[in-house]
Design an enzyme around this catalytic site. Structure first.
Site, PDB file in Angstrom:
ATOM      1  NE  ARG A  93      -3.118  -0.947  -2.735  1.00  0.00           N
ATOM      2  CZ  ARG A  93      -4.124  -0.908  -3.589  1.00  0.00           C
ATOM      3  NH1 ARG A  93      -4.790  -2.014  -3.879  1.00  0.00           N
ATOM      4  NH2 ARG A  93      -4.475   0.218  -4.178  1.00  0.00           N
ATOM      5  CB  ALA A 112       7.199  26.347   6.578  1.00  0.00           C
ATOM      6  N   GLY A 163       5.652  27.451  10.316  1.00  0.00           N
ATOM      7  CA  GLY A 163       4.367  26.760  10.174  1.00  0.00           C
ATOM      8  C   GLY A 163       4.555  25.305   9.769  1.00  0.00           C
ATOM      9  CD  GLU A 213       1.780   5.390  -4.378  1.00  0.00           C
ATOM     10  OE1 GLU A 213       2.906   5.601  -3.945  1.00  0.00           O
ATOM     11  OE2 GLU A 213       1.154   4.342  -4.155  1.00  0.00           O
ATOM     12  CB  THR A 251       0.475  -0.204   1.903  1.00  0.00           C
ATOM     13  OG1 THR A 251      -0.830  -0.076   1.332  1.00  0.00           O
ATOM     14  CG2 THR A 251       1.300  -1.162   1.056  1.00  0.00           C
ATOM     15  CB  CYS A 252      -1.158   3.614   5.062  1.00  0.00           C
ATOM     16  SG  CYS A 252      -0.516   4.441   3.629  1.00  0.00           S
TER      17      CYS A 252
END
Lengths: 263, 443
Positions: B53, B193, B190, B113, B50-51
Site C-alpha cells: 500500500r 530449506a 533447496g 500479520e 509499504t509493498c
C-alpha cells in the site's frame, strides 16, 4: 533400634534426592554430599541390623531380613566402588531408595523385634505427612504427564492445539520428571514408616490385612523408580516415562480408595 | 473531523501502479511530506508506503480528496488520471476507520500479520520529525496503535503462523519451548530449506549445520548462516546432535529411514527431535514419525496448518472489528468534542461578559463596598454562568454522537448567534461530487 531405622531412612532419602538431582542436572562435576548421606545411611542401617541381631533376630533369619542385609552390603560395595572413581550417579540414584525399601522390609519382618511402641504415633504421623507429600507429588506428576501425552498425541497427528500456548513437550517432560524425582523418595519413606507403624500396631497379621495397599505401593514405587533409573541409564523419557508415571498414579489412587473404603 | 485517507493498496491497484507510487524511507520521505502539505493545502499529513500500500492520511479544512489525489500523483510523477483509476478515498469517520483497521492489520493480505504496525509507526515517526504530524492525526494514530495492541491481546488474530516457515518455527516452539540455543540441521540446499533456516535463525537457533551432496552449494548455504558444512556421510552423526532437521534434497527416495532414526534416537537418549520434510518426493520415511520423541511434518502437513491458521484469523477478524469499533468511537467522540471547543468557549465568554457587565452596574450603585465585598460579587458571575451552562453544555456534547437525538449544535448556534464549529462542514462543501465517499470509488 527404631531411632536408628528412622535416621537411616532419612539419610537414604537425602542420598536419593541428591543422587537423582545430580543425575538429572547433567552437571559434569556432581556434589559429593549424596555419597556422604549414603554413607551415613549405611552406618545407621548397620546399627539397625545390629540392634535387631542383639534382640535375637539374626540378619539371615528370613528372606526379608536377608534382603535388608544384602541391600546394606550392596550399598557398602557401591560406596567402596565409587571411592576415587567416577561416582556412578545413576546407580546411586537407584540404590538409595531401593535400600530404604529393603531395610523397611527386613525391619518389619519380625514384629517381635520392633520395640518402642511409644514411638508408634510419631511414625504414623510421619507416615501420613510423607504419604500426603508423596501422593501430592504423584498427582501433580500424573497431571503433567497426562497433558504431555495429550500434547504429544496432537502434535504427532499434525494438530497444533490453540489452547496450549506456552506449553512444550520438552518442558512438560522435564517438569513431570522433576516431580517424580521429588515424590519418589518421599513416597518410599512414607511406605517404610507406614509398614513399621502397622507392624508395631498389630504385627505381621495387621500387615497382611493391608496387602492390597502394600502391593499397590510397591507398584507405584517400582514404576517411578523404573522411570527415573531408565531415564538415567538409557534416556527413557517422553511417552513411555509418562505412561509409567500414570501407572504409578493409578496404583496410588488404588491405595487412597482402599483407605477410603476401610475408613 | 476533516480527516482523509487516500491512496492505493493491494485491493485497488496492481503492483505496477503500487511500485510507481512507492516511496523509500529517509530524506525522500520527509521531502514528500513537505510537498504534500504544500500542494494539498493540509494542516497534517502522513505518508505510508509499504509493498502492499501507498496511502496518505491527512487532516485539513481547506483541502479535498481531489486535491490530495492530484498532489500524490504530482509528487510521484504520475498522471492524476492514471492514479484516480486505482485510488480509494475515505473521509471523516470512514477515514478514521480505515486508519484503525490498517494499523490493526485487518486490511492486510495476511490478516493479523505484525509488520504493518511497525511500518505505520515508522511513517508516524517520520511525519513527527518532519513536523507534519498534528493534534488530530497524532491522536488518531496513537489511538489506532492502542486499538491494534488491544486487537492483538484480546483476540487470537495473530495466533499461528501464516506461512510454511513460520508454522514450522511455531511447531518447533511447541516441541522445545524456545529455540534459543537449539541446533538446526539442513539436509539439502533447496530454497525452501533456506527460507525455513532464515526463520529458525530469527527465532534464535544457535547453530546451523548443513549436510549436502554437493559440497559447493552446501558450503555456500552454511556460510550464509555462519554455520558448518558436513559431508553426506556424516548425516547420521549430525542427526544425533540436531534439535530441528529441515530436509529438502532432490533424492528420489527417502534419505532418512526408520532404521537410521532408531539408531539416532538411541544415541540421542530419546531427546525429542523435530523434522521438517519439505522435499517432494519425501526425504524422511513415513514410519519415522511413530518413533518416540520424533515429530515429522511434511510439506502437506505444514500447508494444512497454514490454511487452518488463516481460516482462524479470518474468523477472529469479526471479533477484532468489534474491539476496534470501541477505539474508533472513542476517537470520534474526542474529535467531536474538540470541534465543539471554540463554540463552547464563545458561548461561555458571552455569558461571562453579560454577567460581568451586570454585576459592575450593581456594584456602581452600592456605596462604600469593601474590597472583600467586591471580590465576592465579582466571583458571583462565573459561578452562576457555570451552573447555568452545565446542563446545556452536557446535552450539547451528547447530541453530537450520531443517533443520539436532535442536533442541538445548530439550535445553539441559532439561539445564541454563534459561529459554526471549525472542523465540521468545509470538507463536505469542498467535495465536488459524491463519488469520493466510499472506499475503492474511482476518482
Amino acid at each position: 533400634m527404631l531411632v536408628l531405622f528412622v535416621l537411616a531412612a532419612l539419610a537414604y532419602v537425602g542420598a536419593a534426592f541428591g543422587s537423582l538431582l545430580a543425575v538429572l542436572g547433567d552437571d559434569a562435576k556432581a556434589p559429593r554430599w549424596p555419597l556422604h548421606a549414603l554413607l551415613v545411611a549405611a552406618i545407621f542401617h548397620l546399627g539397625a541390623i545390629g540392634s535387631q541381631c542383639l534382640d535375637g533376630a539374626h540378619p539371615f533369619r528370613s528372606i526379608q531380613m536377608t534382603l535388608s542385609a544384602v541391600a546394606w552390603f550392596v550399598v557398602v560395595g557401591y560406596l567402596g566402588l565409587v571411592r576415587g572413581r567416577r561416582p556412578l550417579r545413576e546407580l546411586g540414584a537407584m540404590l538409595a531408595p531401593t535400600a530404604l525399601v529393603a531395610m523397611a522390609v527386613g525391619f518389619v519382618a519380625h514384629a517381635d523385634v520392633v520395640p518402642n511402641p511409644e514411638l508408634s504415633p510419631m511414625l504414623v504421623r510421619a507416615h501420613v505427612v510423607f504419604a500426603s507429600l508423596g501422593v501430592a507429588g504423584f498427582v501433580l506428576a500424573a497431571g503433567v504427564a497426562a497433558v504431555y501425552l495429550a500434547l504429544e498425541h496432537r502434535l504427532r497427528h499434525k494438530e497444533v492445539p490453540r489452547g496450549m500456548q506456552g506449553l512444550s513437550v520438552r518442558g512438560l517432560d522435564q517438569l513431570h520428571n522433576r516431580l517424580v524425582v521429588a515424590a519418589t523418595p518421599v513416597f518410599a519413606l512414607a511406605m517404610a514408616f507406614g509398614a513399621v507403624a502397622l507392624t508395631q500396631a498389630g504385627g505381621l497379621e495387621m500387615l497382611q490385612t493391608r496387602a492390597l495397599e502394600l502391593v499397590a505401593g510397591f507398584v507405584a514405587f517400582s514404576a517411578n523408580l523404573t522411570s527415573l533409573v531408565g531415564r538415567a541409564i538409557i534416556g527413557l523419557r517422553g511417552r513411555k516415562a509418562a505412561i509409567l508415571t500414570l501407572l504409578a498414579f493409578f496404583a496410588t489412587l488404588l491405595i487412597i480408595v482402599s483407605y477410603g473404603v476401610r475408613s | 473531523v476533516n480527516l482523509f485517507a487516500i491512496g492505493v493498496n493491494h485491493k485497488t491497484a496492481p503492483v505496477a501502479i503500487r511500485e510507481r507510487l512507492a516511496v523509500s524511507t529517509g530524506p525522500e520521505h520527509a521531502e514528500h511530506l513537505a510537498r504534500l502539505r504544500e500542494l494539498a493545502c493540509v494542516d497534517e499529513v502522513m505518508l505510508l508506503s509499504t509493498c502492499n500500500r501507498v496511502e496518505v492520511y491527512a487532516c485539513g479544512s481547506r483541502t479535498s480528496p481531489e486535491i490530495l489525489v492530484n498532489a500524490l500523483a504530482t509528487i510521484r510523477g504520475i498522471a492524476p488520471e492514471a492514479l484516480r483509476e486505482h485510488c480509494f478515498v475515505n473521509q471523516r469517520e470512514d477515514a478514521a476507520r480505515h486508519i484503525f483497521r490498517v494499523t490493526a492489520s485487518l486490511e492486510s493480505i495476511v490478516v493479523g500479520e505484525p509488520q504493518i504496525l511497525g511500518q505505520i509507526k515508522d511513517a508516524y515517526q517520520s511525519a513527527l520529525s518532519s513536523g507534519t504530524m498534528g493534534a488530530v492525526l497524532g491522536r488518531c494514530l496513537t489511538m489506532a496503535f492502542h486499538g491494534a495492541k488491544r486487537v492483538r491481546t484480546e483476540t487470537e488474530i495473530a495466533r499461528g503462523g501464516a506461512s510454511v516457515p513460520s508454522v514450522a518455527v511455531d511447531l518447533a516452539g511447541r516441541i522445545f519451548g524456545e529455540l534459543r540455543g537449539a541446533k538446526a540441521l539442513i539436509v539439502g540446499a533447496g530454497d525452501m530449506a533456506r527460507q525455513t533456516a532464515v526463520h529458525l535463525k530469527t527465532a534464535g537457533v544457535a547453530k546451523i549445520a548443513v549436510v549436502n551432496r554437493s559440497e559447493a552449494r552446501g558450503r555456500a548455504l552454511a556460510a550464509e548462516f555462519e554455520g558448518d558444512y558436513f559431508e553426506w556421510g556424516g548425516l547420521e552423526k549430525q542427526l544425533v546432535n540436531a534439535d530441528v532437521v529441515v530436509a529438502s534434497t532432490g533424492s528420489p527416495e527417502a534419505v532418512i529411514d526408520l532404521a537410521v532414526m532408531k539408531r539416532v534416537m538411541r544415541a540421542r537418549r530419546y531427546a525429542p527431535i523435530f523434522m521438517i520434510d519439505i522435499a517432494v518426493p519425501r526425504d524422511i520415511e513415513v514410519g519415522v514419525n511413530e518413533v518416540d520423541g520424533v515429530f515429522v511434518y511434511d510439506v502437506d502437513d505444514l500447508r494444512h496448518l497454514v490454511d487452518e491458521n488463516l481460516e482462524g484469523r479470518k474468523a477472529q477478524a469479526d471479533i477484532a472489528s468489534r474491539v476496534l469499533d470501541e477505539e474508533i468511537s472513542a476517537f470520534l467522540a474526542w474529535s467531536r468534542e474538540r470541534a465543539l471547543g471554540p463554540m463552547i468557549k464563545d458561548l461561555r465568554q458571552r455569558h461571562l461578559d453579560v454577567a460581568k457587565s451586570e454585576i459592575e452596574k450593581v456594584m456602581a450603585r452600592i456605596p462604600n463596598l469593601s474590597e472583600h465585598d467586591r471580590r465576592l460579587l465579582s466571583g458571583l458571575g462565573p459561578a452562576i454562568v457555570n451552573k447555568f451552562l452545565h446542563r446545556p453544555l452536557t446535552q450539547l456534547r451528547a447530541s453530537t454522537v450520531p443517533g443520539s437525538g436532535p442536533d442541538l449544535v445548530g439550535a445553539v448556534q441559532e439561539l445564541f448567534g454563534l459561529q459554526q464549529p471549525q472542523c465540521e462542514d468545509p470538507v463536505a462543501a469542498a467535495t465536488p461530487e459524491g463519488n469520493y465517499e466510499r472506499e475503492s470509488c474511482d476518482v
